[in-house]
Design an enzyme around this catalytic site. Structure first.
Site, PDB file in Angstrom:
ATOM      1  N   LYS A 159       0.959  -0.671  -0.119  1.00  0.00           N
ATOM      2  CA  LYS A 159       0.257  -0.143  -0.235  1.00  0.00           C
ATOM      3  C   LYS A 159       1.009   0.401  -0.495  1.00  0.00           C
ATOM      4  O   LYS A 159       1.113   2.244   0.695  1.00  0.00           O
ATOM      5  CB  LYS A 159      -1.297  -0.179   1.345  1.00  0.00           C
ATOM      6  CG  LYS A 159      -2.162   0.847   0.728  1.00  0.00           C
ATOM      7  CD  LYS A 159      -2.888   0.327   2.035  1.00  0.00           C
ATOM      8  CE  LYS A 159      -4.035   1.755   2.374  1.00  0.00           C
ATOM      9  NZ  LYS A 159      -4.765   1.638   0.711  1.00  0.00           N
TER      10      LYS A 159
HETATM   11  N1  PMP Z   1      -6.471  -1.875  -3.474  1.00  0.00           N
HETATM   12  C1  PMP Z   1      -6.320  -0.790  -3.165  1.00  0.00           C
HETATM   13  C2  PMP Z   1      -5.799  -0.286  -4.547  1.00  0.00           C
HETATM   14  C3  PMP Z   1      -6.704   0.035  -1.837  1.00  0.00           C
HETATM   15  O1  PMP Z   1      -6.381   0.969  -1.852  1.00  0.00           O
HETATM   16  C4  PMP Z   1      -7.507  -0.993  -1.414  1.00  0.00           C
HETATM   17  C5  PMP Z   1      -7.858  -0.865   0.349  1.00  0.00           C
HETATM   18  N2  PMP Z   1      -6.631  -1.132   0.695  1.00  0.00           N
HETATM   19  C6  PMP Z   1      -8.094  -2.563  -1.529  1.00  0.00           C
HETATM   20  C7  PMP Z   1      -7.512  -3.014  -2.656  1.00  0.00           C
HETATM   21  C8  PMP Z   1      -8.819  -3.349  -0.413  1.00  0.00           C
HETATM   22  O2  PMP Z   1      -7.818  -3.062   0.146  1.00  0.00           O
HETATM   23  P1  PMP Z   1      -7.940  -3.940   1.772  1.00  0.00           P
HETATM   24  O3  PMP Z   1      -9.422  -4.524   2.025  1.00  0.00           O
HETATM   25  O4  PMP Z   1      -7.347  -4.213   2.353  1.00  0.00           O
HETATM   26  O5  PMP Z   1      -8.427  -2.734   2.703  1.00  0.00           O
END
Ligand code: PMP
Length: 290
Positions: A159
């Protein structure tokens, strides 16, 4: 909609080990993170004062920093404690936490070995990413011209702040076209994800989701897969081509901010909010408040 600027709010932010008044949580303009995108962040939701999957998010932040060659000077336990302190200090009941780590201004240039790794945690009340009515009846999305790069061209499973430049461009493109989000294909032309959420499709009662080999394997995605399996729903992780989308019965997005959000339209083609989407949304909503 009038926005309250995020630097001009009441409350406290955790910055480099201590709580500081919200408006004093500042960085220098020559911070490496600002110039070169050397940052890693998290998004965590808090339900009834309790942060969901806090340990997993803290671990992902540490792992992401390590991958970016940034040695975060905090342990999982310390990050958890920082998040809990911030929730308490700001009296957050249902809200969102934003831990963020970045390289400081100690060194200017591409090389960054001498920079200090800073970290902050802010939290605010944030009821729903999409308006409730849209989450219920399905958001409208379109395929963007921006594509997810391969894993050997960017730290695609981290991230990492820098990766979000294409997401902002894609989101602006969607906005300009009257859509709430953008569907991003990957560099091979396969269906990948939305700007900040993963994608699921239902076909003949089975769940299909793209293999996360060049994008974030979201914590919500993993949770929803577990929930589906517990309900006896078959989950197939595979390459999905855009041509197949016409054959899907339902589709929805998952993410910490987006939670489980039904998708009602892709590139003008409509999808019903069906029983599998409704069931998994309900199971997720129950689980986060356990
Ligand atoms: N893809 C991206 C690019 C994101 O920013 C997120 C949000 N964190 C997700 C997928 C989903 O991840 P998560 O379920 O861990 O929030």
């Amino acid at each position: 909609m009038t926005l309250i600027p995020y630097d001009d709010r009441d409350g406290h932010i955790w910055l480099d080990g201590q709580l500081v008044p919200w408006r004093d949580a500042k960085v220098h303009v020559l911070s490496h993170g600002l110039h070169y995108g050397s940052g890693v962040f998290e998004g965590i939701r808090c339900y009834g004062g309790k942060s969901f999957k806090l340990r997993e998010h803290a671990q992902r932040l540490i792992d992401g920093c390590a991958f970016m060659d940034m040695k975060l000077p905090y342990t999982v336990e310390e990050i958890i404690a920082a998040c809990e302190t911030v929730v308490k200090a700001n009296n957050i009941v249902d809200g969102y936490l934003r831990p963020n780590a970045w390289r400081g201004p100690e060194q200017m240039g591409i090389a960054a070995q001498q920079t200090k790794i800073h970290m902050a945690v802010a939290a605010w009340a944030w009821p729903s990413y999409f308006p409730a009515e849209m989450r219920e009846n399905g958001i409208k999305i379109m395929t963007t011209r921006w594509r997810r790069p391969p894993a050997n061209a960017a730290p695609t499973h981290v991230k990492a702040s820098g990766l979000y430049m294409i997401c902002t461009l894609a989101k602006h493109e969607a906005d300009a076209n009257g859509c709430q989000d953008a569907l991003m294909l990957d560099y091979r032309g396969r269906v990948a994800e939305l700007c900040s959420a993963n994608l699921f499709f239902v076909k003949n009662g089975e769940l299909h989701t793209p293999d996360p080999d060049c994008f974030l394997n979201g914590i919500t995605r993993q949770t929803v897969i577990e929930l589906a399996k517990a309900e006896g729903i078959k989950v197939i992780e595979r390459a999905i081509m855009p041509e197949e989308l016409t054959e899907m019965d339902e589709c929805f997005a998952t993410g910490t901010a987006a939670e489980v959000t039904a998708i009602g339209q892709i590139d003008g083609r409509t999808y019903k909010v069906g029983p599998v989407t409704r069931l998994l949304r309900e199971k997720y909503e129950t689980l986060v408040r356990c």
